[in-house]
Write an enzyme that holds these catalytic residues in place. Structure first.
Site, PDB file in Angstrom:
ATOM      1  N   HIS A  90       0.850  -1.201   0.000  1.00 47.81           N
ATOM      2  CA  HIS A  90       0.000   0.000   0.000  1.00 47.81           C
ATOM      3  C   HIS A  90       0.883   1.247   0.000  1.00 47.81           C
ATOM      4  O   HIS A  90       0.624   2.217  -0.721  1.00 47.81           O
ATOM      5  CB  HIS A  90      -0.870   0.066   1.261  1.00 47.81           C
ATOM      6  CG  HIS A  90      -1.866  -1.039   1.411  1.00 47.81           C
ATOM      7  ND1 HIS A  90      -1.957  -1.811   2.535  1.00 47.81           N
ATOM      8  CD2 HIS A  90      -2.840  -1.486   0.570  1.00 47.81           C
ATOM      9  CE1 HIS A  90      -2.942  -2.693   2.398  1.00 47.81           C
ATOM     10  NE2 HIS A  90      -3.485  -2.514   1.211  1.00 47.81           N
ATOM     11  N   LYS A 127     -16.238  -6.923   7.108  1.00 44.65           N
ATOM     12  CA  LYS A 127     -14.994  -7.606   7.476  1.00 44.65           C
ATOM     13  C   LYS A 127     -14.815  -7.423   8.981  1.00 44.65           C
ATOM     14  O   LYS A 127     -15.212  -6.411   9.541  1.00 44.65           O
ATOM     15  CB  LYS A 127     -13.798  -6.964   6.764  1.00 44.65           C
ATOM     16  CG  LYS A 127     -13.612  -7.401   5.318  1.00 44.65           C
ATOM     17  CD  LYS A 127     -12.276  -6.879   4.767  1.00 44.65           C
ATOM     18  CE  LYS A 127     -12.041  -7.295   3.331  1.00 44.65           C
ATOM     19  NZ  LYS A 127     -10.779  -6.749   2.770  1.00 44.65           N
ATOM     20  N   ARG A 160      -2.195  -5.894  -8.232  1.00 39.77           N
ATOM     21  CA  ARG A 160      -1.072  -6.758  -7.846  1.00 39.77           C
ATOM     22  C   ARG A 160      -0.810  -7.841  -8.876  1.00 39.77           C
ATOM     23  O   ARG A 160       0.317  -8.158  -9.186  1.00 39.77           O
ATOM     24  CB  ARG A 160      -1.354  -7.404  -6.491  1.00 39.77           C
ATOM     25  CG  ARG A 160      -1.260  -6.447  -5.341  1.00 39.77           C
ATOM     26  CD  ARG A 160      -1.815  -7.037  -4.089  1.00 39.77           C
ATOM     27  NE  ARG A 160      -3.230  -7.371  -4.262  1.00 39.77           N
ATOM     28  CZ  ARG A 160      -3.976  -7.996  -3.379  1.00 39.77           C
ATOM     29  NH1 ARG A 160      -3.423  -8.406  -2.254  1.00 39.77           N
ATOM     30  NH2 ARG A 160      -5.247  -8.238  -3.602  1.00 39.77           N
ATOM     31  N   SER A 218      -2.887  -7.751   3.519  1.00 39.42           N
ATOM     32  CA  SER A 218      -2.928  -7.496   4.961  1.00 39.42           C
ATOM     33  C   SER A 218      -3.175  -8.797   5.727  1.00 39.42           C
ATOM     34  O   SER A 218      -2.599  -9.022   6.793  1.00 39.42           O
ATOM     35  CB  SER A 218      -4.022  -6.480   5.286  1.00 39.42           C
ATOM     36  OG  SER A 218      -3.769  -5.274   4.627  1.00 39.42           O
TER      37      SER A 218
HETATM   38  N1  COA Z   1      -0.262  -4.035  -1.652  1.00 35.47           N
HETATM   39  C1  COA Z   1      -0.555  -4.953  -0.741  1.00 35.47           C
HETATM   40  N2  COA Z   1      -1.802  -5.412  -0.515  1.00 35.47           N
HETATM   41  C2  COA Z   1      -2.790  -4.886  -1.254  1.00 35.47           C
HETATM   42  C3  COA Z   1      -2.545  -3.924  -2.234  1.00 35.47           C
HETATM   43  C4  COA Z   1      -1.212  -3.491  -2.415  1.00 35.47           C
HETATM   44  N3  COA Z   1      -0.901  -2.587  -3.329  1.00 35.47           N
HETATM   45  N4  COA Z   1      -3.723  -3.619  -2.818  1.00 35.47           N
HETATM   46  C5  COA Z   1      -4.655  -4.359  -2.208  1.00 35.47           C
HETATM   47  N5  COA Z   1      -4.093  -5.118  -1.258  1.00 35.47           N
HETATM   48  C6  COA Z   1      -4.770  -6.112  -0.409  1.00 35.47           C
HETATM   49  C7  COA Z   1      -5.303  -5.497   0.861  1.00 35.47           C
HETATM   50  O1  COA Z   1      -4.365  -5.562   1.912  1.00 35.47           O
HETATM   51  C8  COA Z   1      -6.502  -6.368   1.152  1.00 35.47           C
HETATM   52  O2  COA Z   1      -6.068  -7.522   1.820  1.00 35.47           O
HETATM   53  P1  COA Z   1      -7.018  -8.293   2.850  1.00 35.47           P
HETATM   54  O3  COA Z   1      -8.203  -8.774   2.048  1.00 35.47           O
HETATM   55  O4  COA Z   1      -6.124  -9.350   3.312  1.00 35.47           O
HETATM   56  O5  COA Z   1      -7.395  -7.287   3.909  1.00 35.47           O
HETATM   57  C9  COA Z   1      -6.987  -6.832  -0.223  1.00 35.47           C
HETATM   58  O6  COA Z   1      -5.906  -6.628  -1.095  1.00 35.47           O
HETATM   59  C10 COA Z   1      -8.184  -6.054  -0.691  1.00 35.47           C
HETATM   60  O7  COA Z   1      -7.805  -4.696  -0.806  1.00 35.47           O
HETATM   61  P2  COA Z   1      -8.622  -3.461  -0.281  1.00 35.47           P
HETATM   62  O8  COA Z   1      -8.014  -2.257  -0.887  1.00 35.47           O
HETATM   63  O9  COA Z   1      -8.718  -3.454   1.197  1.00 35.47           O
HETATM   64  O10 COA Z   1      -9.944  -3.693  -0.995  1.00 35.47           O
HETATM   65  P3  COA Z   1     -11.346  -3.985  -0.462  1.00 35.47           P
HETATM   66  O11 COA Z   1     -11.849  -4.895  -1.503  1.00 35.47           O
HETATM   67  O12 COA Z   1     -11.442  -4.419   0.933  1.00 35.47           O
HETATM   68  O13 COA Z   1     -11.985  -2.530  -0.524  1.00 35.47           O
HETATM   69  C11 COA Z   1     -12.944  -0.611  -1.606  1.00 35.47           C
HETATM   70  C12 COA Z   1     -12.096  -1.855  -1.709  1.00 35.47           C
HETATM   71  C13 COA Z   1     -12.781   0.100  -0.288  1.00 35.47           C
HETATM   72  C14 COA Z   1     -12.441   0.272  -2.701  1.00 35.47           C
HETATM   73  C15 COA Z   1     -14.408  -1.031  -1.882  1.00 35.47           C
HETATM   74  O14 COA Z   1     -14.795  -2.050  -1.002  1.00 35.47           O
HETATM   75  C16 COA Z   1     -15.386   0.124  -1.767  1.00 35.47           C
HETATM   76  O15 COA Z   1     -15.379   1.027  -2.571  1.00 35.47           O
HETATM   77  N6  COA Z   1     -16.248   0.111  -0.748  1.00 35.47           N
HETATM   78  C17 COA Z   1     -17.232   1.176  -0.514  1.00 35.47           C
HETATM   79  C18 COA Z   1     -18.643   0.767  -0.919  1.00 35.47           C
HETATM   80  C19 COA Z   1     -18.849   0.996  -2.380  1.00 35.47           C
HETATM   81  O16 COA Z   1     -18.742   2.076  -2.896  1.00 35.47           O
HETATM   82  N7  COA Z   1     -19.203  -0.103  -3.075  1.00 35.47           N
HETATM   83  C20 COA Z   1     -19.434  -0.077  -4.493  1.00 35.47           C
HETATM   84  C21 COA Z   1     -18.155  -0.378  -5.232  1.00 35.47           C
HETATM   85  S1  COA Z   1     -18.462  -0.545  -6.951  1.00 35.47           S
END
Ligand code: COA
Length: 163
Positions: free
Chosen positions: A17, A41, A90, A128
């Protein structure tokens, strides 16, 4: 002025990140790191703790701000007067999900575009959850997270966290 929002769960922020934050802050005028308050989560860290860790590891970037949000991402992006969402890719496995999110967000808010940065190869396997799992079994996580974050994870897992 190009303002970008970099959203995620950040439970906790990893070096993967951090790499995306560093590189996007060099391209954008301002980057708002947005910590999702996600009830679906079960996080290790509270939103406040995640925000604090991000603030601590990014404080040397003058154009990076850390905030939390709930609800729809595009609503938060609009509230920030930002036009860009930054996401890291990734591996090819991330692509389908990210494409769906980017396209959906663009339909809901046509003025908002998503920019993808390819994650540094060094961190393309990282998440994470993996970091937390290694820490839970007493493994060395120093290659994956900032020392300050490693310390907070250890404290949390051993119940010595003062927060
Ligand atoms: N390096 C290391 N790890 C990474 C990474 C990077 N560059 N990019 C992503 N990851 C990992 C994260 O650590 C996370 O790991 P985990 O599942 O073990 O916790 C995983 O990839 C998912 O990444 P994250 O960025 O946390 O994505 P998410 O899917 O949980 O959340 C949001 C993405 C917040 C953008 C999305 O859920 C959202 O927009 N939510 C709001 C509601 C909404 O608008 N919904 C409609 C969307 S169309």
């Amino acid at each position: 002025m190009t303002v970008a929002v970099y959203p995620g769960s950040f439970d906790p922020v990893t070096l993967g990140h951090f790499d995306i934050i560093e590189r996007s802050s060099a391209i954008m005028d301002k980057v708002i790191v947005a910590v999702l308050n996600n009830n679906s989560k079960t996080p290790l860290f509270s939103v406040e703790e995640r925000v604090k860790m991000l603030v601590d590891v990014t404080r040397h970037f003058p154009n990076v701000e850390v905030r939390s949000f709930g609800g729809l991402l595009v609503d938060f992006v609009q509230e920030c007067h930002a036009g860009v969402i930054v996401r890291g890719l990734r591996a090819v496995t991330d692509f389908e999900y990210e494409l769906q999110m980017a396209q959906t967000n663009h339909v809901i808010a046509p003025e908002v575009d998503t920019v993808f940065l390819t994650t540094n190869l060094k961190y393309s396997y990282l998440s994470s959850s993996i970091v937390k799992e290694i820490a839970m079994y007493g493994g060395d996580i120093s290659a994956f997270v900032h020392p300050l974050v490693a310390e907070r994870i250890r404290a949390k897992l051993t119940g010595t966290d003062p927060q």
